[in-house]
Scaffold this active site. Structure first.
Site, PDB file in Angstrom:
ATOM      1  CG  PHE A 136      -1.882   1.216   1.164  1.00 17.41           C
ATOM      2  CD1 PHE A 136      -3.087   1.122   0.481  1.00 17.41           C
ATOM      3  CD2 PHE A 136      -1.550   2.426   1.747  1.00 17.41           C
ATOM      4  CE1 PHE A 136      -3.945   2.219   0.381  1.00 17.41           C
ATOM      5  CE2 PHE A 136      -2.409   3.525   1.662  1.00 17.41           C
ATOM      6  CZ  PHE A 136      -3.607   3.415   0.978  1.00 17.41           C
ATOM      7  CG  ASP A 221       5.715   3.681   1.789  1.00 12.11           C
ATOM      8  OD1 ASP A 221       5.775   4.358   2.834  1.00 12.11           O
ATOM      9  OD2 ASP A 221       4.656   3.521   1.146  1.00 12.11           O
ATOM     10  CE  LYS A 250       0.081   5.901   7.626  1.00  9.76           C
ATOM     11  NZ  LYS A 250      -1.318   6.107   8.013  1.00  9.76           N
TER      12      LYS A 250
HETATM   13  C1  LIG Z   1       3.015   2.604   3.846  1.00  3.54           C
HETATM   14  C2  LIG Z   1       2.138   3.742   3.410  1.00  3.54           C
HETATM   15  N1  LIG Z   1       2.458   4.432   2.316  1.00  3.54           N
HETATM   16  C3  LIG Z   1       1.698   5.450   1.876  1.00  3.54           C
HETATM   17  C4  LIG Z   1       0.555   5.826   2.544  1.00  3.54           C
HETATM   18  C5  LIG Z   1      -0.266   6.974   2.037  1.00  3.54           C
HETATM   19  O1  LIG Z   1      -0.172   8.069   2.885  1.00  3.54           O
HETATM   20  P1  LIG Z   1      -1.255   9.246   2.823  1.00  3.54           P
HETATM   21  O2  LIG Z   1      -2.548   8.691   3.276  1.00  3.54           O
HETATM   22  O3  LIG Z   1      -0.704  10.298   3.772  1.00  3.54           O
HETATM   23  O4  LIG Z   1      -1.283   9.744   1.424  1.00  3.54           O
HETATM   24  C6  LIG Z   1       0.179   5.123   3.692  1.00  3.54           C
HETATM   25  C7  LIG Z   1      -1.068   5.461   4.395  1.00  3.54           C
HETATM   26  O5  LIG Z   1      -1.642   4.688   5.100  1.00  3.54           O
HETATM   27  C8  LIG Z   1       0.993   4.058   4.145  1.00  3.54           C
HETATM   28  O6  LIG Z   1       0.685   3.344   5.223  1.00  3.54           O
END
Ligand SMILES: Cc1ncc(COP(=O)(O)O)c(C=O)c1O
Length: 395
Positions: A136, A221, A250
């Site tokens: 994700f 990520d 986050k």
């Molecule tokens: C691992 C990871 N990458 C990217 C995102 C996307 O972040 P955002 O919701 O701030 O766009 C999330 C959100 O849950 C995430 O957990």
């Protein structure tokens, strides 16, 4: 149903599955509803409020910065942005930082940087990404295109071309798809939204080796795993593999919108003036708060405590798993990012927690994820575990 919930139901977009709860105040590990009910927060706004709600030092910093300057655009430098970039560089593998506002934006920036760097160094043919199944990375079209969960794509295709998905921890599959056209591999060391699945060390090492062999970039990520969540400032410290690019968001500013893409100089230098930008990215208010967040979280004693609390919580959950081997399939995680996988639908368990005024999240229908504020105490761990014990008896 309270007035705020009713108003939200009437006027907000219906894209979230929300509980009929409206919070008006937070303090530490607690959230308070409009009716004055107190909830124990084991979500931290999905791994965002790592220092809990209304942290007094963060409030102070925010107030001070609010009286100085809110926004200048990125045509100029600001003190919080420059200082935060320096701090992130000092604390990580990176030499340069680009700021944005959300996780998905940091991912977008990393995909663009990888393509641009490859284009400048090796030509336009080198433009493919390798991403993992069950990953994700966010909801914008670029981030969605490297998110390996097809149900999120439905109705939004065509996505960006040139993404190859491989199963996590399958070394053979990774080797097979690699070639000179790959410009980057994007990985979450722990698939958080995917259900708290950890990548094996060997697998990540192999990804790095293949990147070196084929002149591709390794993008990590760490949007969910970064900023102390796992008991290290960045999870890659456990895996002992340095990325070429890392995405943070986050918990970076404990709930103010801020994300960052970090890279080495030789990689980031592909982003020349005009290639990429963000109006709000690196906002002084968010950066001032993030600087304080890092000051607190990067303290070795703080991180040690996170690791210890995570270990204690996980051991207690594993005890419960041993007592209920027909209900709990697995307890996984690192630090205070923990997934509890059940043999059955986890929704009734989630609902029972909610009834007991404990907030959790469900990344998959049979998995409950715990991401409490890192500042929680041992009494709160016991309180959570005792409630879970009683819930398991009721099931
Ligand atoms: C691992 C990871 N990458 C990217 C995102 C996307 O972040 P955002 O919701 O701030 O766009 C999330 C959100 O849950 C995430 O957990």
């Amino acid at each position: 149903m309270g007035y705020l919930v009713e108003m939200g139901e009437l006027f907000l977009a219906g894209n979230y599955r929300r509980e009929p709860l409206a919070f008006v105040k937070g303090s530490g590990t607690r959230l308070f509803t409009e009716d004055g009910d107190e909830y124990l927060d084991f979500t931290a706004g999905i791994a965002v409020c790592n220092l809990g709600h209304s942290h007094p030092e963060l409030i102070e910093v925010l107030k001070t910065q609010a009286q100085l300057v809110w926004h200048t655009s990125n045509l100029y430098y600001t003190a919080p942005q420059a200082k935060l970039a320096k701090k992130l560089v000092e604390q990580s593998f990176a030499e340069r930082v680009f700021f944005a506002n959300s996780g998905a934006e940091a991912i977008e920036a990393s995909l663009k940087l990888a393509r641009r760097w490859s284009y400048e160094n090796f030509g336009s043919e080198k433009n493919q990404f390798v991403a993992l199944k069950n990953s994700f990375h966010g909801r914008t079209l670029g981030a969605l295109s490297v998110t390996g969960q097809p149900h999120y794509w439905e109705g939004f295709q065509p996505l960006i071309p040139g993404v190859i998905f491989v199963p996590p921890n399958d070394k053979k599959a990774l080797k097979e798809v690699f070639n000179e056209k790959i410009c980057a591999v994007i990985l979450e060391l722990i698939q958080g939204e995917g259900g708290v699945y950890l990548l094996e060390k060997d697998y990540v090492t192999l990804a790095k080796e293949l990147c070196l062999k084929y002149n591709a970039l390794l993008i990590l990520d760490e949007i969910q795993t970064g900023i102390g969540r796992t008991g290290k400032l960045f999870a890659y410290e456990y895996w002992e593999v340095e990325p070429d690019i890392m995405c943070l968001a986050k918990a970076l500013a404990n709930g103010l919108p801020l994300s960052a893409m970090l890279a080495r100089e030789d990689v980031m230098s592909a982003l020349k003036p005009g290639t990429h930008a963000s109006t709000f990215g690196g906002n002084p208010l968010a950066c001032a708060v993030a600087l304080k967040v890092l000051e607190i979280v990067a303290e070795p004693t703080f991180l040690k405590e996170v690791a210890l609390k995570g270990k204690v919580l996980k051991e207690k959950l594993e005890d419960l798993k041993n007592k209920h081997p027909n209900l709990i399939k697995e307890v996984r995680g690192l630090g205070l990012l923990i997934g509890i996988e059940f043999y059955l639908d986890a929704k009734p368990i989630y609902e029972k927690f909610l009834k007991r005024k404990i907030l959790t999240t469900m990344p998959k229908s049979n998995i409950i994820r715990l991401t409490p504020p890192l500042i929680l105490n041992y009494r709160e761990i016991d309180y959570f575990v005792n409630n879970f014990k009683e819930i398991l008896k009721e099931i």
